[in-house]
Design a protein around this motif. Structure first.
Motif, PDB file in Angstrom:
ATOM      1  N   LEU A 139       3.670   8.389  -6.372  1.00  0.00           N
ATOM      2  CA  LEU A 139       3.854   7.102  -7.043  1.00  0.00           C
ATOM      3  C   LEU A 139       5.176   6.454  -6.660  1.00  0.00           C
ATOM      4  CD1 LEU A 139       2.472   5.344  -9.373  1.00  0.00           C
ATOM      5  CD2 LEU A 139       4.276   6.306 -10.817  1.00  0.00           C
ATOM      6  N   ARG A 140       5.120   5.153  -6.342  1.00  0.00           N
ATOM      7  CA  ARG A 140       6.336   4.378  -6.054  1.00  0.00           C
ATOM      8  C   ARG A 140       6.283   3.043  -6.773  1.00  0.00           C
ATOM      9  NH1 ARG A 140       7.700   2.387  -1.028  1.00  0.00           N
ATOM     10  NH2 ARG A 140       5.490   2.086  -0.565  1.00  0.00           N
ATOM     11  N   ARG A 141       7.430   2.606  -7.265  1.00  0.00           N
ATOM     12  CA  ARG A 141       7.570   1.255  -7.803  1.00  0.00           C
ATOM     13  C   ARG A 141       8.079   0.367  -6.670  1.00  0.00           C
ATOM     14  NH1 ARG A 141       9.831  -0.505 -13.551  1.00  0.00           N
ATOM     15  NH2 ARG A 141      10.191  -2.737 -13.224  1.00  0.00           N
ATOM     16  N   ILE A 142       7.396  -0.737  -6.420  1.00  0.00           N
ATOM     17  CA  ILE A 142       7.748  -1.592  -5.289  1.00  0.00           C
ATOM     18  C   ILE A 142       7.864  -3.045  -5.730  1.00  0.00           C
ATOM     19  CG2 ILE A 142       6.653  -0.037  -3.625  1.00  0.00           C
ATOM     20  CD1 ILE A 142       4.276  -1.915  -3.532  1.00  0.00           C
ATOM     21  N   GLY A 143       8.513  -3.840  -4.902  1.00  0.00           N
ATOM     22  CA  GLY A 143       8.694  -5.253  -5.163  1.00  0.00           C
ATOM     23  C   GLY A 143       7.769  -6.126  -4.329  1.00  0.00           C
ATOM     24  N   PRO A 144       7.959  -7.444  -4.385  1.00  0.00           N
ATOM     25  CA  PRO A 144       7.045  -8.379  -3.710  1.00  0.00           C
ATOM     26  C   PRO A 144       6.902  -8.141  -2.212  1.00  0.00           C
ATOM     27  CG  PRO A 144       8.466  -9.548  -5.249  1.00  0.00           C
ATOM     28  CD  PRO A 144       8.977  -8.150  -5.188  1.00  0.00           C
ATOM     29  N   ASP A 145       7.983  -7.797  -1.533  1.00  0.00           N
ATOM     30  CA  ASP A 145       7.900  -7.615  -0.078  1.00  0.00           C
ATOM     31  C   ASP A 145       7.009  -6.432   0.276  1.00  0.00           C
ATOM     32  OD1 ASP A 145       9.533  -9.773   0.292  1.00  0.00           O
ATOM     33  OD2 ASP A 145      11.355  -8.594   0.590  1.00  0.00           O
ATOM     34  N   GLU A 146       7.187  -5.323  -0.441  1.00  0.00           N
ATOM     35  CA  GLU A 146       6.367  -4.147  -0.142  1.00  0.00           C
ATOM     36  C   GLU A 146       4.920  -4.340  -0.593  1.00  0.00           C
ATOM     37  OE1 GLU A 146       8.285  -0.015  -0.003  1.00  0.00           O
ATOM     38  OE2 GLU A 146       9.356  -1.048  -1.620  1.00  0.00           O
ATOM     39  N   ILE A 147       4.707  -5.128  -1.650  1.00  0.00           N
ATOM     40  CA  ILE A 147       3.328  -5.464  -2.012  1.00  0.00           C
ATOM     41  C   ILE A 147       2.635  -6.087  -0.810  1.00  0.00           C
ATOM     42  CG2 ILE A 147       1.873  -7.000  -3.407  1.00  0.00           C
ATOM     43  CD1 ILE A 147       3.865  -6.614  -5.703  1.00  0.00           C
ATOM     44  N   GLY A 148       3.328  -7.037  -0.167  1.00  0.00           N
ATOM     45  CA  GLY A 148       2.765  -7.719   0.993  1.00  0.00           C
ATOM     46  C   GLY A 148       2.543  -6.810   2.187  1.00  0.00           C
ATOM     47  N   GLU A 149       3.370  -5.781   2.310  1.00  0.00           N
ATOM     48  CA  GLU A 149       3.173  -4.838   3.419  1.00  0.00           C
ATOM     49  C   GLU A 149       1.919  -3.992   3.213  1.00  0.00           C
ATOM     50  OE1 GLU A 149       6.707  -2.547   3.687  1.00  0.00           O
ATOM     51  OE2 GLU A 149       8.003  -4.272   4.152  1.00  0.00           O
ATOM     52  N   ILE A 150       1.657  -3.626   1.951  1.00  0.00           N
ATOM     53  CA  ILE A 150       0.497  -2.770   1.661  1.00  0.00           C
ATOM     54  C   ILE A 150      -0.780  -3.597   1.548  1.00  0.00           C
ATOM     55  CG2 ILE A 150      -0.490  -1.191  -0.059  1.00  0.00           C
ATOM     56  CD1 ILE A 150       2.488  -0.413  -0.674  1.00  0.00           C
ATOM     57  N   GLU A 151      -0.697  -4.706   0.839  1.00  0.00           N
ATOM     58  CA  GLU A 151      -1.832  -5.620   0.672  1.00  0.00           C
ATOM     59  C   GLU A 151      -1.344  -7.025   1.018  1.00  0.00           C
ATOM     60  OE1 GLU A 151      -4.894  -5.103   0.146  1.00  0.00           O
ATOM     61  OE2 GLU A 151      -5.096  -3.109  -0.748  1.00  0.00           O
ATOM     62  N   PRO A 152      -1.482  -7.442   2.286  1.00  0.00           N
ATOM     63  CA  PRO A 152      -0.884  -8.701   2.738  1.00  0.00           C
ATOM     64  C   PRO A 152      -1.322  -9.939   1.974  1.00  0.00           C
ATOM     65  CG  PRO A 152      -1.561  -7.365   4.602  1.00  0.00           C
ATOM     66  CD  PRO A 152      -2.106  -6.696   3.386  1.00  0.00           C
ATOM     67  N   HIS A 153      -2.477  -9.910   1.318  1.00  0.00           N
ATOM     68  CA  HIS A 153      -2.988 -11.094   0.635  1.00  0.00           C
ATOM     69  C   HIS A 153      -2.840 -11.023  -0.877  1.00  0.00           C
ATOM     70  CE1 HIS A 153      -4.654 -12.614   4.411  1.00  0.00           C
ATOM     71  NE2 HIS A 153      -4.990 -11.377   4.654  1.00  0.00           N
ATOM     72  N   ALA A 154      -2.144  -9.982  -1.358  1.00  0.00           N
ATOM     73  CA  ALA A 154      -1.886  -9.850  -2.788  1.00  0.00           C
ATOM     74  C   ALA A 154      -0.518 -10.407  -3.130  1.00  0.00           C
ATOM     75  CB  ALA A 154      -1.972  -8.386  -3.210  1.00  0.00           C
ATOM     76  N   THR A 155      -0.358 -10.871  -4.367  1.00  0.00           N
ATOM     77  CA  THR A 155       0.920 -11.401  -4.827  1.00  0.00           C
ATOM     78  C   THR A 155       1.299 -10.737  -6.142  1.00  0.00           C
ATOM     79  OG1 THR A 155      -0.120 -13.208  -6.071  1.00  0.00           O
ATOM     80  CG2 THR A 155       0.452 -13.647  -3.774  1.00  0.00           C
ATOM     81  N   GLY A 156       2.604 -10.692  -6.435  1.00  0.00           N
ATOM     82  CA  GLY A 156       3.049 -10.130  -7.698  1.00  0.00           C
ATOM     83  C   GLY A 156       4.546  -9.974  -7.739  1.00  0.00           C
ATOM     84  N   LEU A 157       5.068  -9.732  -8.942  1.00  0.00           N
ATOM     85  CA  LEU A 157       6.499  -9.528  -9.133  1.00  0.00           C
ATOM     86  C   LEU A 157       6.897  -8.082  -8.822  1.00  0.00           C
ATOM     87  CD1 LEU A 157       6.965 -11.380 -12.547  1.00  0.00           C
ATOM     88  CD2 LEU A 157       7.353 -12.277 -10.232  1.00  0.00           C
ATOM     89  N   ALA A 158       6.019  -7.162  -9.181  1.00  0.00           N
ATOM     90  CA  ALA A 158       6.281  -5.736  -8.968  1.00  0.00           C
ATOM     91  C   ALA A 158       4.943  -5.016  -9.003  1.00  0.00           C
ATOM     92  CB  ALA A 158       7.210  -5.185 -10.045  1.00  0.00           C
ATOM     93  N   ALA A 159       4.925  -3.813  -8.461  1.00  0.00           N
ATOM     94  CA  ALA A 159       3.685  -3.041  -8.466  1.00  0.00           C
ATOM     95  C   ALA A 159       4.000  -1.558  -8.472  1.00  0.00           C
ATOM     96  CB  ALA A 159       2.822  -3.380  -7.249  1.00  0.00           C
ATOM     97  N   LEU A 160       3.061  -0.795  -8.991  1.00  0.00           N
ATOM     98  CA  LEU A 160       3.063   0.652  -8.836  1.00  0.00           C
ATOM     99  C   LEU A 160       2.085   0.976  -7.719  1.00  0.00           C
ATOM    100  CD1 LEU A 160       2.925   1.838 -12.561  1.00  0.00           C
ATOM    101  CD2 LEU A 160       4.934   1.683 -11.070  1.00  0.00           C
ATOM    102  N   HIS A 161       2.573   1.681  -6.706  1.00  0.00           N
ATOM    103  CA  HIS A 161       1.714   2.059  -5.589  1.00  0.00           C
ATOM    104  C   HIS A 161       1.315   3.519  -5.754  1.00  0.00           C
ATOM    105  CE1 HIS A 161       1.121   3.071  -1.086  1.00  0.00           C
ATOM    106  NE2 HIS A 161       0.004   2.593  -1.588  1.00  0.00           N
ATOM    107  N   SER A 162       0.009   3.756  -5.852  1.00  0.00           N
ATOM    108  CA  SER A 162      -0.542   5.109  -5.952  1.00  0.00           C
ATOM    109  C   SER A 162      -1.310   5.395  -4.669  1.00  0.00           C
ATOM    110  CB  SER A 162      -1.463   5.221  -7.171  1.00  0.00           C
ATOM    111  OG  SER A 162      -2.139   6.457  -7.182  1.00  0.00           O
TER     112      SER A 162
END
Length: 409
Positions: A119-142
């Motif tokens: 599990l990692r907590r990530i910000g908007p830039d890493e959200i885009g790296e994992i899911e390029p078409h997703a948007t958000g302020l923060a995410a938990l990556h599992s």
């Protein structure tokens, strides 16, 4: 000691996992599975999203948290051992609004307490790296959340039961049970079946069958219909894995999300269709999977006649109304989903299948959040096993069999 016979009611993944586990833990035990439909995995197992959950959401210390963590590993290993579909495509749980951050922080703590791997907590830039078409302020990556096909797993479990000498009876509805000289006599339309122990894994019919067999009237199953949309065109590739919202902890539902499915039609495991959903709408037909499911009088009366339903409805009617709007209108349904993946709109989706979730409710109107498994007098009953029951199925099976006893007659 004479050979013992165990009857298992339910040909979904939990019933078949229990049957297989009995043959593993107690070689020589005769196992008989009763399934009322003419094929396996006909209900919840065959109508879910195929997600193998990693344990992000479940209250630490609960049976759900314990059995999901163990079950994920067991399902992964089982699929790898038997060359069954399993794809660790990963999941993002995304916060899109500042008002969600308190719930997001609490969810992260829950996930870490539950030991969600990687599990990692990530910000908007890493959200885009994992899911390029997703948007958000923060995410938990599992990264180890996976997808599979639970129907395929269920059929393989049934095959193992048969190889071990067990019997799976299809088109065989259990109508009741009685006791005769220390044994339990399972009633079916064809003939009675004497068994030494009976395990009820009846899913959507858990309360009705439990009431007939062990006399327990509570908790009551309230069915919730979960409807899916699918993205049939090239825009399905806008999502690589899974994108989920931050759930509302007041409800045992995860909210409308994006999930890739596995496609085994080519003979090899590939990422297939992209689904959006499910919502959670009160179902008036416990087994109504069609786009227009209609009404079954007995099912509607069972729900509306239970005082717990009305207590729940008084508390949560606004949420229920919002879910109904999404059920009626694709545009309303997509409005919430587009907060996470804006590039997929109403014109890109079509209505797909639906599932019905067996959700247990108490007389005070509370929705049972944890698994509920009770045992006594030769009968073990799985009374509440909503998501992540499929993920947890092999662990649930071991939990059930460990507590069965297998007393000498």
């Amino acid at each position: 000691m004479p050979e013992q016979t165990v009857g298992v009611v339910g040909g979904g993944i939990i019933g078949l996992a229990v049957a297989r586990e009995i043959t593993r833990q107690r070689p020589g035990t005769r196992v008989v599975v009763f399934e009322k439909e003419d094929h396996l995995a006909a209900h919840q197992t065959g109508h879910n999203s195929g997600v193998v959950h990693a344990g992000i959401y479940y209250r630490p210390g609960s049976l759900k948290a314990e059995l999901c963590a163990r079950g994920r590993t067991l399902i992964r290993d089982y699929c790898l051992e038997h060359d069954l579909p399993y794809d660790e495509c990963g999941k993002l749980v995304v916060a899109v609004d500042p008002s969600e951050m308190g719930r997001f922080d609490a969810l992260e703590q829950t996930a870490r307490t539950n030991g969600v791997p990687g599990l990692r907590r990530i910000g908007p830039d890493e959200i885009g790296e994992i899911e390029p078409h997703a948007t958000g302020l923060a995410a938990l990556h599992s990264p180890h959340t996976a997808i599979t096909d639970y129907r395929v797993i269920a059929r393989h479990l049934a095959g193992e039961v048969a190889k071990a000498g067990g019997v799976v009876h299809l088109s065989t509805a259990v109508t009741g049970a009685s006791r005769d000289r220390g044994r339990i006599v399972v009633a079916t339309a064809e003939r009675p079946h004497p068994v030494d122990h009976l395990v009820l894994c009846a899913g959507l019919q858990a309360d009705r069958l439990g009431r007939v067999v062990d006399g327990q009237r509570e908790p009551r199953i309230v069915p919730f219909r979960g409807e899916y949309l699918t993205v049939p065109g090239p825009k399905r590739d806008l999502v690589r894995g899974m994108v989920y919202p931050v759930p509302d902890p007041r409800y045992p539902f995860l909210g409308v999300h994006f999930t890739r499915r596995v496609d085994t039609s080519t003979g090899s495991v590939q990422r297939g269709s992209l689904e959006i959903g499910p919502n959670a709408v009160l179902a008036l037909h416990r087994e109504g999977y069609a786009v227009r499911p209609g009404l079954r009088i007995a099912d509607a009366a069972g729900t509306l006649g239970h005082p717990g339903f009305w207590r729940m409805a008084r508390t949560h009617w606004r949420t229920g109304a919002r879910e109904v709007r999404g059920s009626v209108s694709k545009r309303a349904y997509l409005r919430a989903a587009q907060r996470y993946v804006p590039g997929i709109g109403p014109e890109d989706v079509v209505r797909a299948g639906a599932g019905v979730r067996a959700q247990a409710i108490a007389r005070d109107g509370s929705l049972l959040d944890d698994f509920a498994i009770v045992s006594g007098n030769g009968v073990t009953s799985v009374r509440n096993a909503p998501s992540p029951a499929a993920t947890s199925s092999l662990a649930i099976a071991a939990y059930v069999v460990d507590r069965m006893g297998f007393e000498a007659r």
